[in-house]
Motif scaffolding. Sequence first.
Motif, PDB file in Angstrom:
ATOM      1  N   UNK A 106       1.269  -2.421   7.919  1.00 23.03           N
ATOM      2  CA  UNK A 106       2.037  -1.803   6.511  1.00 23.03           C
ATOM      3  C   UNK A 106       2.372  -2.508   5.672  1.00 23.03           C
ATOM      4  N   UNK A 107       2.418  -3.803   5.906  1.00 19.54           N
ATOM      5  CA  UNK A 107       1.977  -5.144   4.708  1.00 19.54           C
ATOM      6  C   UNK A 107       1.133  -5.205   4.050  1.00 19.54           C
ATOM      7  N   UNK A 108      -0.627  -4.494   3.563  1.00 19.82           N
ATOM      8  CA  UNK A 108      -1.183  -4.343   3.873  1.00 19.82           C
ATOM      9  C   UNK A 108      -1.334  -3.406   2.920  1.00 19.82           C
ATOM     10  N   UNK A 109      -0.814  -1.992   3.610  1.00 18.07           N
ATOM     11  CA  UNK A 109      -0.098  -0.998   2.917  1.00 18.07           C
ATOM     12  C   UNK A 109       0.110  -0.394   1.532  1.00 18.07           C
ATOM     13  N   UNK A 110       1.002  -1.603   1.893  1.00 15.25           N
ATOM     14  CA  UNK A 110       2.378  -1.963   0.688  1.00 15.25           C
ATOM     15  C   UNK A 110       1.658  -2.324  -0.723  1.00 15.25           C
ATOM     16  N   UNK A 111       1.074  -4.013  -0.186  1.00 14.34           N
ATOM     17  CA  UNK A 111       0.244  -4.297  -0.980  1.00 14.34           C
ATOM     18  C   UNK A 111      -1.340  -4.105  -2.067  1.00 14.34           C
ATOM     19  N   UNK A 112      -1.609  -3.548  -1.168  1.00 14.87           N
ATOM     20  CA  UNK A 112      -3.108  -3.343  -1.295  1.00 14.87           C
ATOM     21  C   UNK A 112      -3.022  -2.265  -2.239  1.00 14.87           C
TER      22      UNK A 112
END
Length: 205
Positions: A106-112
């Motif tokens: 989820x963190x990747x889906x937000x930051x990228x």
Amino acid sequence: MNDKISVTYDDQIVKRFAWATMIWGAVGMLVGVIIATQMAFWQTNLPPYLSFGRLRPLHTNAVIFAFVGNSIFCGIYYSTQRLLKTRMASDLLSSLHFWGWQLIIVSAAITLPLGITQSKEYAELEWPIDIAIALVWVVFAVNFFWTLAKRREKHIYVALWFYIASIITVAVLHIVNSLSLPVSLFKSYSMFPGVQDALIQWWYG
């Protein structure tokens, strides 16, 4: 006299990873269809957050770490218990592993899409997420090796040796390639200069 010991395997964790595999697989492949469309029809790029440059790393990370990653964990949790004839050592560690991994995704889906990236192929995630990956990997490793230590099967099947090698190798690859100097919460620079950074990156890749 019956010497057989009844073992209740933890199939709940297997089902969780199986569901996560299917859900994230659908998401990752949907993003793949979107960026393929953007390559054919430039008008479908919606900068800045939904442009090809932002969505392409989201697609690769979703497919590699979310889809394939969850499926690998699903297979390992299912087969390890049966090959060792014992339940996973800790239900708590299994749960921490699952939810920790989903939080990383989820963190990747937000930051990228926000453009928060180290710009390293397949290793774009910034340093706080890299640390989280390492910590969750340690949780996974501790649970696996603890289960190995308490096994009821004397012999270690060949697949388990591959699991052991994978756990150690992936840890080394991730940690070395992710060595960086943070300059803020969302920005860091690789500890390796120029050509060395490229060599380390594609050793990891």
